[in-house]
Every structure is written in structure tokens, then in C-alpha cells.
Design a protein around this motif. Structure first.
Motif, PDB file in Angstrom:
ATOM      1  N   ILE A   1       0.864  -1.189   0.000  1.00  0.00           N
ATOM      2  CA  ILE A   1       0.000   0.000   0.000  1.00  0.00           C
ATOM      3  C   ILE A   1       0.895   1.231   0.000  1.00  0.00           C
ATOM      4  CG2 ILE A   1      -1.859  -1.238   1.160  1.00  0.00           C
ATOM      5  CD1 ILE A   1      -1.189   0.369   3.728  1.00  0.00           C
ATOM      6  N   THR A   2       0.375   2.317  -0.556  1.00  0.00           N
ATOM      7  CA  THR A   2       1.212   3.508  -0.706  1.00  0.00           C
ATOM      8  C   THR A   2       1.382   4.235   0.626  1.00  0.00           C
ATOM      9  OG1 THR A   2      -0.637   4.981  -1.212  1.00  0.00           O
ATOM     10  CG2 THR A   2       0.389   3.795  -3.072  1.00  0.00           C
ATOM     11  N   HIS A   3       2.390   5.083   0.644  1.00  0.00           N
ATOM     12  CA  HIS A   3       2.637   5.936   1.808  1.00  0.00           C
ATOM     13  C   HIS A   3       1.381   6.742   2.140  1.00  0.00           C
ATOM     14  CE1 HIS A   3       5.005   8.360   4.553  1.00  0.00           C
ATOM     15  NE2 HIS A   3       4.449   9.422   4.034  1.00  0.00           N
ATOM     16  N   HIS A   4       0.734   7.240   1.111  1.00  0.00           N
ATOM     17  CA  HIS A   4      -0.496   8.013   1.317  1.00  0.00           C
ATOM     18  C   HIS A   4      -1.557   7.161   2.023  1.00  0.00           C
ATOM     19  CE1 HIS A   4      -3.916  10.634   0.540  1.00  0.00           C
ATOM     20  NE2 HIS A   4      -4.561   9.541   0.206  1.00  0.00           N
ATOM     21  N   ALA A   5      -1.717   5.921   1.577  1.00  0.00           N
ATOM     22  CA  ALA A   5      -2.717   5.039   2.175  1.00  0.00           C
ATOM     23  C   ALA A   5      -2.361   4.750   3.629  1.00  0.00           C
ATOM     24  CB  ALA A   5      -2.809   3.739   1.392  1.00  0.00           C
ATOM     25  N   ALA A   6      -1.090   4.465   3.884  1.00  0.00           N
ATOM     26  CA  ALA A   6      -0.661   4.150   5.251  1.00  0.00           C
ATOM     27  C   ALA A   6      -0.910   5.341   6.176  1.00  0.00           C
ATOM     28  CB  ALA A   6       0.812   3.746   5.257  1.00  0.00           C
TER      29      ALA A   6
ATOM     30  N   LEU B   1       4.992  -2.256  10.707  1.00  0.00           N
ATOM     31  CA  LEU B   1       5.957  -2.187   9.608  1.00  0.00           C
ATOM     32  C   LEU B   1       5.331  -1.486   8.406  1.00  0.00           C
ATOM     33  CD1 LEU B   1       8.826  -3.247   9.019  1.00  0.00           C
ATOM     34  CD2 LEU B   1       7.801  -5.394   8.251  1.00  0.00           C
ATOM     35  N   GLY B   2       4.040  -1.681   8.239  1.00  0.00           N
ATOM     36  CA  GLY B   2       3.322  -1.050   7.133  1.00  0.00           C
ATOM     37  C   GLY B   2       3.216   0.455   7.269  1.00  0.00           C
ATOM     38  N   ASN B   3       3.382   0.983   8.496  1.00  0.00           N
ATOM     39  CA  ASN B   3       3.439   2.432   8.698  1.00  0.00           C
ATOM     40  C   ASN B   3       4.875   2.936   8.554  1.00  0.00           C
ATOM     41  OD1 ASN B   3       1.071   1.779  11.125  1.00  0.00           O
ATOM     42  ND2 ASN B   3       0.644   3.337   9.574  1.00  0.00           N
ATOM     43  N   ARG B   4       5.814   2.147   9.085  1.00  0.00           N
ATOM     44  CA  ARG B   4       7.209   2.600   9.105  1.00  0.00           C
ATOM     45  C   ARG B   4       7.817   2.618   7.709  1.00  0.00           C
ATOM     46  NH1 ARG B   4       7.521  -0.850  13.678  1.00  0.00           N
ATOM     47  NH2 ARG B   4       8.707  -2.405  12.520  1.00  0.00           N
ATOM     48  N   ASP B   5       7.476   1.624   6.909  1.00  0.00           N
ATOM     49  CA  ASP B   5       8.097   1.517   5.582  1.00  0.00           C
ATOM     50  C   ASP B   5       7.125   0.906   4.577  1.00  0.00           C
ATOM     51  OD1 ASP B   5       9.917   1.528   3.536  1.00  0.00           O
ATOM     52  OD2 ASP B   5      11.163  -0.104   4.329  1.00  0.00           O
ATOM     53  N   PRO B   6       6.040   1.631   4.274  1.00  0.00           N
ATOM     54  CA  PRO B   6       4.997   1.048   3.405  1.00  0.00           C
ATOM     55  C   PRO B   6       5.522   0.682   2.014  1.00  0.00           C
ATOM     56  CG  PRO B   6       4.618   3.405   3.734  1.00  0.00           C
ATOM     57  CD  PRO B   6       5.705   3.004   4.694  1.00  0.00           C
TER      58      PRO B   6
END
Lengths: 381, 123
Positions: B24-29, B86-91
């Protein structure tokens, strides 16, 4: 990917019809993500994020802007007795400087709203939910006799300071607060203005709710934020904190079709009121006490990590429906999902295994006692 | 690094030698906030483009993650399932979700390049 939050973020244009609190500029400066909530533009989280804000409140002191909540004064001879006709709590014998939790009930015993009532000098002071504030004012004006003055306070802000360090922080600004116990209320001065301070809140922590004039709210909030223990906490963490504490959210866990007995709020209805039955909804409440209720609010611990949200069906091992989740989320303190729901109490009880229907699967869970995280109220000196 | 493409639903896809890595993209995260649960697809599962293949939950809400292309799931990121943050730290990196073995000549016409995706975010 697609989901409610993202859709909302991307599709909802900022609405200029939303009301803003006196701390609006501070929220934006602090990197808040603002969302519409009950007609208000409110901070759901700041830069730290919901989990960090939640844990900060449990460890130190969280500052919440809850100025969207309705603040109401009732003045006039006999206001306490008259209010007792609308709520099942003991208001007549509520001492000055004390606060009670209660509910406005309808004829069927359903909860129109839940609220806090304080007795101050010459008036009762009510704090009601934002989403119901207008309805509550109408309800009071319709059902209280004309000699009772119902005064809304849009000119006042409401801040909550919650957490184990809230007491030591607030005592620096208002020394008298250090003598307060849980559910005490005082009127004092903050920055030279009239403030109403109760030792209560919606997090399960020790803490305060502080009503003060809108004009000094931002200045006082900034002064609190100067204290190293204090950080802003948004509505997102307010929801996870109250869920861990097993506290009800009106419109979700309680509402006009749920009576206080089913909701597990019978403790807020004292014997005198039950005996006399002299409040709106009393017949239904007494029937619920006498005959029992089919469904009761319980705590739920899912076994895995999937979160069961509101309206998730609760079933037994055969798939027979036992009830429904009313609030479900993730507990940062327990690092696990938690939920509350209404279940058939003739079929299951605390300790029973149940299953939650999430995305077509039956996820095992257990019914547990509430609260999930022990309340830390300051009941003794 | 292969070719990097995006979906309108805020997933990224990295194409390398017939394999698509999806996240998922940084924007989504950012929009989701703190991630607390990720459900990944079973290995070997055949998926069609547009099908729900994973679920991601933040503190606030659950969201479906769609397959950007048709193919077969050949790898999932267990580290992400074990530590959803991890999905927030490095999406866009360590927080990848799963890998698909693609059919030959995948139809990329529904995907966006980085410029088109940025334009979508600015809409």
C-alpha cells in the motif's frame, strides 16, 4: 485498497458548515487530522498517532479538547427534584461539589442520552454528548417546568486532562484540585476566569474535565502543554481509552432502544429511585430488574489479532446467533483486539467461548469481565 | 528495481521478471493511521485483478487490499503479519504485502505511473 477511512479522507471535501472549537487553530498547528464529528470539526489524531497518544495518556497526562460536548446549567427552585423526573439517579440528595453519572430515559426505558450532573452553587451543571446536545436541550425545555431555567453554554470550552500525572499537573494551576476525589466538582479561577473542574473523565484514568470560557481555552491549553508530562490526545485515542475502560459510547453501546439494566448501568440507579419509580421510563426499568433482560452488555476478547467492529454477529459453535458487537477495536495497552457486545445472557456468561463472524469466518473469542484495563480513579486520599 | 506502478485504490506494484510485489502507498498508510492487523492471502491462491486478496486494519477501520493484476500468490510478507506497524514505518519497502507470479503479457492498462498517481492524489 478501499475502506471507510480512506474513502472519507479522499472524498469528503472540507465542509464550512462544521462548527469549530476554541482550540481549532492549536489543533491545526499541532498537525491534527481534523474530521467531522457530530457537526464539529474535531482532531481524530495528532502527529504521534492514536496508539502513541493512547499510551501517553495511560503513562503520563493526555490533554483532550472536548469542547464539542454540551454544557448546560439548570437554575431555579427545585431544579434537582424536577430533573429527577427525567433521570434515574439521585439528584435531590446530590451534595454540593459532587457529580453523578446518569441517563435521560424515554418511556420505554431506552437511553436518550447519558450525561454528568454536578451540583454547584445555585445551579445544576450538566455535560451531555455533542451529538445529542440540541435534542437534550429541547427535552429539558419541554419536560422541566417553566420556572426552571435551562441555559446552554456555547461560550464555554471543555478540556479533559487525563492520566496518572494529571493531578500533579493541574495542581500547579489550581492548587485546590489536589484535595479533590473522584467525582468531586469545584468552581475556581483559571487565568482570572470562572472555571468548573470535575475529577472525572472518559478514559478510566484519574483526571479532570475543565469547563472554562472559550476566550482563555487556547491560552490555558498552551500553558498545560508547556508541562513536559502533557501531550495532546485526539478523539481516536479517546475512543480506544474509553473502550479499554469499558465505558459506553451513546449511539453505539447505548441508545433509545437499550435500557440501563441491559447496558450494565444499573449501578447508576440507586434504591430510592427504583423503589419510588418516579422517573420517565421507570416502569420499563423496574420490569427489566424484576424479569431480567434477554441481552446484556459484556466484554469480549477475540483470540487472534483480527478486530471485530461494531455490528459483527456473535454466534455459538453451531452458528446460532447470540448477539452483536456494539464497539470493537484495538487495545494499545493489551496490544490485542477488544470489543463489547450484547449477548443472550440465558445462553452464555463470563468465560463462555463465542465466535465472531468477521469477513465470512467464525473467529473464536471469549466473554470477559469489564473493564479490560483497571480503572485508576482517585477514590481515596 | 523493475517497473513501479500504482492503482487508483492506493496500492503500489513493482514488476520484476514476471513477478509483481504489491504493497500500500505511503499516502494510504498515512490515511489509515496505526496499522494493527494484516490478513495475507494463502500461498498458491490464484487471483483475478480487482479481487480482494488482503485485509489491513488500523485502529480506526478495516480496508480491503485488491489484486492489481491477475496471477498466483507465491510469497507473503510474514514479517508484516507479525508486526503490522511495519506497514506504517516503511509502506513502500519492508512493509510489502505479497508477491504474484503474473500471467504472460499482463494487462497493465488499468495501472498508473508515478506521475498519474501523484495527479490522482492532488485531485
Amino acid at each position: 485498497m478501499r475502506g471507510s477511512v480512506l474513502e472519507q479522507e479522499l472524498l469528503s471535501a472540507p465542509s464550512d458548515a462544521l462548527k469549530t472549537t476554541p482550540l481549532d487553530a492549536l489543533h491545526r498547528e499541532q498537525g491534527a487530522r481534523m474530521v467531522p464529528f457530530a457537526g464539529w470539526s474535531m482532531p481524530v489524531q495528532y502527529k504521534a498517532g492514536i496508539i502513541a497518544e493512547h499510551l501517553h495518556c495511560r503513562a503520563r497526562a493526555g490533554l483532550f479538547d472536548v469542547s464539542h460536548m454540551g454544557q448546560i446549567s439548570l437554575r431555579g427552585q427545585g431544579a434537582d427534584r424536577e430533573l429527577e423526573a427525567l433521570v434515574p439517579a439521585d439528584i435531590a440528595r446530590l451534595p454540593r461539589g459532587r457529580q453523578r453519572y446518569t441517563q435521560f430515559l424515554n418511556q420505554a426505558g431506552g437511553i436518550i442520552d447519558d450525561l454528568m450532573v454536578s451540583r454547584l452553587a445555585g445551579r445544576l451543571f450538566l455535560v451531555v454528548n455533542a451529538a445529542n446536545a440540541t435534542r437534550d436541550l429541547d427535552h429539558l425545555r419541554i419536560f422541566l417546568p417553566p420556572q426552571i431555567e435551562v441555559i446552554a453554554h456555547p461560550e464555554r470550552a471543555l478540556l479533559a486532562l487525563q492520566g496518572p500525572r494529571a493531578g500533579s499537573v493541574l495542581a500547579r494551576f489550581v492548587p485546590a484540585t489536589s484535595a479533590m476525589r473522584f467525582m468531586d466538582v469545584i468552581e475556581d479561577r483559571i487565568m482570572g476566569e470562572d472555571a468548573v473542574i470535575s475529577r472525572s473523565g472518559y478514559t478510566g484514568e484519574d483526571g479532570f474535565e475543565i469547563s472554562l470560557p472559550a476566550g482563555i481555552a487556547e491560552k490555558f491549553a498552551r500553558a498545560l502543554l508547556e508541562c513536559p508530562e502533557v501531550a495532546l490526545v485526539g478523539l481516536g485515542a479517546r475512543d480506544t481509552l474509553r473502550l479499554e475502560a469499558g465505558l459506553c459510547l451513546h449511539g453505539q453501546d447505548i441508545g433509545p432502544k437499550i435500557n440501563p439494566i441491559a447496558a450494565g448501568l444499573g449501578w447508576s440507579i440507586p434504591r430510592r429511585r427504583r423503589m419510588m419509580g418516579d422517573f420517565t421510563g421507570a416502569d420499563a426499568v423496574r420490569a427489566a430488574l424484576r424479569d431480567g433482560v434477554s441481552h446484556k452488555r459484556v466484554g469480549i476478547r477475540p483470540e487472534g489479532r483480527a478486530v471485530a467492529r461494531a455490528h459483527t454477529a456473535i454466534v455459538d459453535q453451531n452458528g446460532d446467533v447470540l448477539g452483536e458487537v456494539c464497539s470493537g477495536g484495538f487495545s494499545p495497552t493489551l496490544n490485542a483486539p477488544i470489543a463489547m457486545g450484547y449477548v443472550r445472557f440465558d445462553r452464555v456468561g463470563v468465560g463462555s467461548q463465542i465466535f465472531l463472524q468477521v469477513r465470512g469466518q467464525n473467529l473464536p473469542a471469549q466473554i470477559v469481565d469489564l473493564p479490560f484495563v483497571a480503572q485508576q480513579y482517585r477514590k481515596e486520599d | 528495481m523493475g517497473q513501479l506502478l500504482f492503482t487508483r485504490d492506493h496500492e503500489w506494484v513493482r514488476l520484476e521478471g514476471g513477478v509483481a510485489t504489491v504493497g500500500i502507498t505511503h499516502h494510504a498508510a498515512e490515511a489509515l493511521g496505526d496499522l494493527v492487523f494484516v490478513e495475507l492471502p494463502d500461498l498458491g491462491r490464484p487471483v483475478m485483478a480487482g479481487e480482494t486478496v488482503a485485509v489491513v486494519e488500523s485502529v480506526k477501520a478495516a480496508s480491503d487490499v485488491y489484486a492489481p493484476l491477475s496471477g498466483t500468490v507465491i510469497e507473503v510478507n510474514q514479517a508484516l503479519a507479525d508486526d503490522p506497524a511495519l506497514g506504517n514505518r516503511d509502506p513502500g519497502g519492508e512493509g510489502w504485502f505479497y508477491k504474484l507470479a503474473l500471467e504472460t503479457d499482463p494487462d497493465l492498462s488499468g495501472l498508473l505511473d508515478i506521475h498519474e498517481y501523484r495527479a490522482l492524489l492532488e485531485e
